[in-house]
Write a protein that holds these residues in place. Structure first.
Motif, PDB file in Angstrom:
ATOM      1  N   TYR A 128       1.016  -1.336   0.003  1.00 39.37           N
ATOM      2  CA  TYR A 128       0.053   0.578   0.180  1.00 39.37           C
ATOM      3  C   TYR A 128       0.964   0.512  -0.075  1.00 39.37           C
ATOM      4  O   TYR A 128       1.692   1.124   0.251  1.00 39.37           O
ATOM      5  N   GLY A 129       0.364   1.822  -0.725  1.00 44.47           N
ATOM      6  CA  GLY A 129       1.825   3.295  -0.931  1.00 44.47           C
ATOM      7  C   GLY A 129       1.269   4.076  -2.045  1.00 44.47           C
ATOM      8  O   GLY A 129       0.297   4.608  -2.805  1.00 44.47           O
ATOM      9  N   ASN A 130       2.035   5.292  -2.394  1.00 46.94           N
ATOM     10  CA  ASN A 130       1.592   6.420  -2.699  1.00 46.94           C
ATOM     11  C   ASN A 130       2.239   6.659  -4.103  1.00 46.94           C
ATOM     12  O   ASN A 130       3.048   7.140  -4.618  1.00 46.94           O
ATOM     13  N   TRP A 131       1.702   6.040  -4.836  1.00 49.83           N
ATOM     14  CA  TRP A 131       2.104   5.035  -6.315  1.00 49.83           C
ATOM     15  C   TRP A 131       2.516   6.288  -7.584  1.00 49.83           C
ATOM     16  O   TRP A 131       1.071   6.916  -7.589  1.00 49.83           O
ATOM     17  N   ASN A 132       3.118   6.405  -8.373  1.00 48.53           N
ATOM     18  CA  ASN A 132       2.628   7.445  -9.513  1.00 48.53           C
ATOM     19  C   ASN A 132       1.834   7.194 -10.484  1.00 48.53           C
ATOM     20  O   ASN A 132       1.550   8.069 -11.047  1.00 48.53           O
ATOM     21  N   GLU A 133       1.621   5.877  -9.922  1.00 50.41           N
ATOM     22  CA  GLU A 133       0.445   5.478 -11.709  1.00 50.41           C
ATOM     23  C   GLU A 133      -0.724   6.572 -11.280  1.00 50.41           C
ATOM     24  O   GLU A 133      -1.524   6.836 -12.616  1.00 50.41           O
ATOM     25  N   LEU A 134      -1.470   5.711 -10.219  1.00 48.84           N
ATOM     26  CA  LEU A 134      -1.761   7.278  -9.850  1.00 48.84           C
ATOM     27  C   LEU A 134      -2.561   8.423  -9.944  1.00 48.84           C
ATOM     28  O   LEU A 134      -4.171   8.984 -10.415  1.00 48.84           O
ATOM     29  N   TYR A 135      -1.401   8.925  -9.740  1.00 42.10           N
ATOM     30  CA  TYR A 135      -1.779  10.114 -10.033  1.00 42.10           C
ATOM     31  C   TYR A 135      -1.689  10.488 -11.022  1.00 42.10           C
ATOM     32  O   TYR A 135      -2.551  11.445 -12.206  1.00 42.10           O
ATOM     33  N   PHE A 136      -1.049  10.345 -12.521  1.00 45.25           N
ATOM     34  CA  PHE A 136      -0.491   9.845 -13.748  1.00 45.25           C
ATOM     35  C   PHE A 136      -1.931  10.050 -14.395  1.00 45.25           C
ATOM     36  O   PHE A 136      -2.270  10.813 -15.220  1.00 45.25           O
ATOM     37  N   ARG A 137      -2.726   8.467 -13.632  1.00 46.33           N
ATOM     38  CA  ARG A 137      -4.046   8.619 -14.831  1.00 46.33           C
ATOM     39  C   ARG A 137      -4.789   9.508 -14.301  1.00 46.33           C
ATOM     40  O   ARG A 137      -5.758  10.314 -14.875  1.00 46.33           O
ATOM     41  N   ASP A 138      -4.787  10.155 -13.101  1.00 52.74           N
ATOM     42  CA  ASP A 138      -6.137  11.089 -12.613  1.00 52.74           C
ATOM     43  C   ASP A 138      -5.906  12.174 -13.569  1.00 52.74           C
ATOM     44  O   ASP A 138      -7.011  12.813 -13.855  1.00 52.74           O
ATOM     45  N   TYR A 139      -4.672  12.710 -13.604  1.00 52.68           N
ATOM     46  CA  TYR A 139      -4.098  14.149 -14.294  1.00 52.68           C
ATOM     47  C   TYR A 139      -4.482  14.292 -15.901  1.00 52.68           C
ATOM     48  O   TYR A 139      -5.010  14.821 -16.042  1.00 52.68           O
ATOM     49  N   LEU A 140      -4.010  12.831 -16.289  1.00 51.75           N
ATOM     50  CA  LEU A 140      -4.685  12.221 -17.922  1.00 51.75           C
ATOM     51  C   LEU A 140      -6.098  12.406 -18.139  1.00 51.75           C
ATOM     52  O   LEU A 140      -7.026  13.354 -19.033  1.00 51.75           O
ATOM     53  N   MET A 141      -6.484  12.212 -16.850  1.00 49.83           N
ATOM     54  CA  MET A 141      -7.950  12.028 -16.851  1.00 49.83           C
ATOM     55  C   MET A 141      -8.617  13.117 -17.311  1.00 49.83           C
ATOM     56  O   MET A 141      -9.838  13.729 -17.738  1.00 49.83           O
ATOM     57  N   GLU A 142      -8.535  14.292 -16.244  1.00 48.46           N
ATOM     58  CA  GLU A 142      -8.876  15.837 -16.056  1.00 48.46           C
ATOM     59  C   GLU A 142      -7.910  16.492 -16.855  1.00 48.46           C
ATOM     60  O   GLU A 142      -9.132  17.677 -17.518  1.00 48.46           O
ATOM     61  N   HIS A 143      -7.275  15.730 -17.409  1.00 49.04           N
ATOM     62  CA  HIS A 143      -6.498  17.199 -18.732  1.00 49.04           C
ATOM     63  C   HIS A 143      -6.046  16.730 -19.725  1.00 49.04           C
ATOM     64  O   HIS A 143      -5.410  16.013 -20.192  1.00 49.04           O
ATOM     65  N   GLU A 144      -7.362  17.015 -20.660  1.00 50.19           N
ATOM     66  CA  GLU A 144      -7.761  15.937 -22.073  1.00 50.19           C
ATOM     67  C   GLU A 144      -6.182  16.538 -23.013  1.00 50.19           C
ATOM     68  O   GLU A 144      -5.982  16.374 -23.995  1.00 50.19           O
TER      69      GLU A 144
END
Length: 197
Positions: A128-144
């Motif tokens: 369980y951690g603060n993984w980069n992939e989760l942030y990058f995914r969310d950023y792409l979802m919100e910044h077309e």
């Protein structure tokens, strides 16, 4: 007779499994949900802290390798050997395994000696951690516009790295890191287990 995957060199594997980019498929979400249920049933929910669809197939409209990436995060009490057994028994192949300092395993499903199956999955098992992939995914979802730029970058790179997965991954890393850092700033500690309330 086709060689077994375990007998192939890295070059042979890259030849058999080239990088293929496809337009976004709206079924990806369902493929993920079905596989997530199978995972929960085969390993149980007890030690799972979080499970997420990550990677480009999780971002609507983004061109992607047709591979569903799943991030499975475990607590520290997990019996890793048991988990590996259960996954192997359910059709997953263990690709890489690090246990120290933290669990980091990659399994895959859908790679056959004839090439890709219809559905291909990568399962990333970590603590369980603060993984980069989760942030990058969310950023792409919100910044077309950033997602579009990422799609263009991939199309450019595939010409050079179609049969070189490591080269392809490395060539994307600056772009990914840049926007992951921006995402971490924008979303503060959204995924940090230590700051969750």
């Amino acid at each position: 007779m086709a060689k077994e995957l375990s007998e192939m060199t890295l070059e042979e594997l890259w030849e058999l499994f080239p990088i293929i980019l496809k337009e976004h498929n709206t079924d990806y979400k369902d493929w993920y949900e079905i596989e997530k249920e199978k995972l929960l049933n085969c390993i149980g929910r007890k030690n799972i802290m979080r499970i997420n669809h990550i990677g480009s197939t999780s971002v609507e409209g983004l061109i992607a390798k047709p591979t569903i990436d799943i991030l499975l995060e475990l607590d520290n009490e997990s019996n890793i050997e048991q988990l590996i057994e259960a996954l192997l028994h359910n059709g997953w192949l263990l690709m890489s395994c690090e246990k120290n300092p933290c669990i980091n395993m990659i399994f895959n499903k859908g790679y056959t000696k004839e090439g890709f199956a219809e559905k291909v999955y990568h399962l990333h098992v970590r603590c369980y951690g603060n993984w980069n992939e989760l942030y990058f995914r969310d950023y792409l979802m919100e910044h077309e516009e950033v997602a579009k730029e990422y799609g263009k970058l991939k199309l450019k790179l595939i010409q050079k790295y179609e049969h070189d997965r490591d080269g392809y991954t490395n060539a994307k890393s600056d772009f990914i890191l840049k926007y992951t850092e921006m995402a971490k700033e924008e979303y503060a500690n959204k995924y940090n287990p230590n700051s969750m309330h």
